[in-house]
Design an enzyme around this catalytic site. Sequence first.
Site, short mmCIF file in Angstrom:
data_model
loop_
_atom_site.label_atom_id
_atom_site.label_comp_id
_atom_site.label_asym_id
_atom_site.label_seq_id
_atom_site.Cartn_x
_atom_site.Cartn_y
_atom_site.Cartn_z
N GLU A 1 -39.87 26.83 36.88
CA GLU A 1 -39.33 25.47 36.99
C GLU A 1 -40.44 24.48 37.27
O GLU A 1 -40.46 23.37 36.70
CB GLU A 1 -38.29 25.42 38.11
CG GLU A 1 -37.49 24.10 38.18
CD GLU A 1 -38.14 23.02 39.04
OE1 GLU A 1 -37.63 21.88 39.04
OE2 GLU A 1 -39.16 23.30 39.71
N GLU A 2 -41.36 24.86 38.13
CA GLU A 2 -42.42 23.94 38.53
C GLU A 2 -43.41 23.65 37.40
O GLU A 2 -44.15 22.68 37.46
CB GLU A 2 -43.18 24.48 39.75
CG GLU A 2 -42.32 24.64 41.00
CD GLU A 2 -41.89 23.32 41.62
OE1 GLU A 2 -42.16 22.25 41.02
OE2 GLU A 2 -41.27 23.34 42.69
#
Length: 506
Positions: free
Chosen positions: A321-322
């Site tokens: 996600e990051e």
Amino acid sequence: MVKWGSEKVDQFTLNVAQLAEMQSKPPYWGPAKPKPLVDSESLQAYINEPALAVRASKLYSAAMLGSRLYGHPTRVIGSGGHYSTLSQIESSLRMLGPYFNVTKQYFKAPTGVIFASSLTVNKTLVADAIPFDLTPPTFKKKPIIAPMVLVANQGCNLADYPAAVNGSIALIERGTCSFGNKSGLAGQSGAAGAIIFNNVPGEGVLQGTMGSLNPNQVATIGVSYEEGSVWAGALAKNLTLSASLFIDSFVKNVSTFNLIAETAYGDENNVVMLGAHSDSVAAGPGINDDGSGTISLIEVALALSNFNVTNKVRFAWWAGEEEGLLGSDYYVSQLTPTENSQIRLFMDYDMMASPNYAYQVYNASDDINPVGSAALKQLYIDFYTANNVNYTLIPFDGRSDYDGFIKNGIPGGGIATGAEGIKTPEEALLFGGMAGQAYDPCYHQLCDDTTNLNYEAWILNTKLIAHSVATYAASLKSFPLRESFSMTLAKNKKSQTPFHGTKLAF
């Protein structure tokens, strides 16, 4: 004696036959008596602070394993901290026997770290210049000194790059296409590096991501409109600018996976889905971002195993996600049209326990998002209202894992407690805490550890997650049916946002 077909078989023989038949089937792990249908109040009753605290401590222990490569606790993808996180989640779910079908979805994802950087123009240091996430380093990780060359038309086509870019540092305006695409075209044109300047006055320095890796990409740094527009104006007048660009970084592809747990029971044509991301940034352990959401989902999943469901419930822990919502994007991209249509809604739970929190609800509407998104928003509003707490609406702008779902026709929504944004005086009156300070002062930093959690917010929000699961797992009769995919495509043109994850993408 009993009859079995046309033959007489004694009771002992019948029992042996029955036993053999039973042994040929998978073992039955279910309860001795039927489980009750899930309801909100009963599911919420399982949520408690000690359980959340214990898991937070264990998650920090997992992050410590990231120290071997990064020198400090982290759960970034590809690290021991992230693999240990996934192991903790999986082992908790496996303990529930066959209640959940647990699967891993592997994919390749880029990760990287920026160790140092600088930008000098005409021998003047540019203080506010930030490298893009996932940028490659400058050649041999040393400063490159070259003339700056202006690129035309925001640099989204190879024809925009003049011959003079070869061996120079390209100056490119933000807009139209992704940062990664601009950098790749600059490299393809022979540029030694690239500077991308913001096209919005007063918005500050770009903090973006390169997104997916491209072998043509070059070392790329972002600056503000105020800096870049002055340079662009000078170059347009054929004035000469010399730049020195330095980036020490590494970027590579790693193997990682999404972890999916779906109830073995419930209507497969009506899937209630929710997710949180299992990874952190490289800079810290990420116990609030998004350890809090990760743990909330684990606790709700464990609690749900005590109940029956009408509709299938699918929990997801996303990886990458990051780095730009990579895991959730990959998941949605792999769905067949039938699998897509079976997901009635997706709920995103990212950062549930910010220390200077606000109760934030994504401002999802049905006019520019898939129909049903507004119903989700109202569910969260009703819960906060019923619990006599205030809430605030925040932009539904693509900053978390719901983005891939709503862009592919699946209604979405979610809640948060705030990241790097600054709490206003009005919000301090609504929620307490400190005005003028970030909702999470440790956002994307090493101090996002077990001390960086507000349990009052975390408990209430985990109960809200339980409420959302219980509501839709029991019944979707009042929830809108999915709309046509053509309608989704039309809405996508209206709802295009510059964010894709926490960083700007274009």
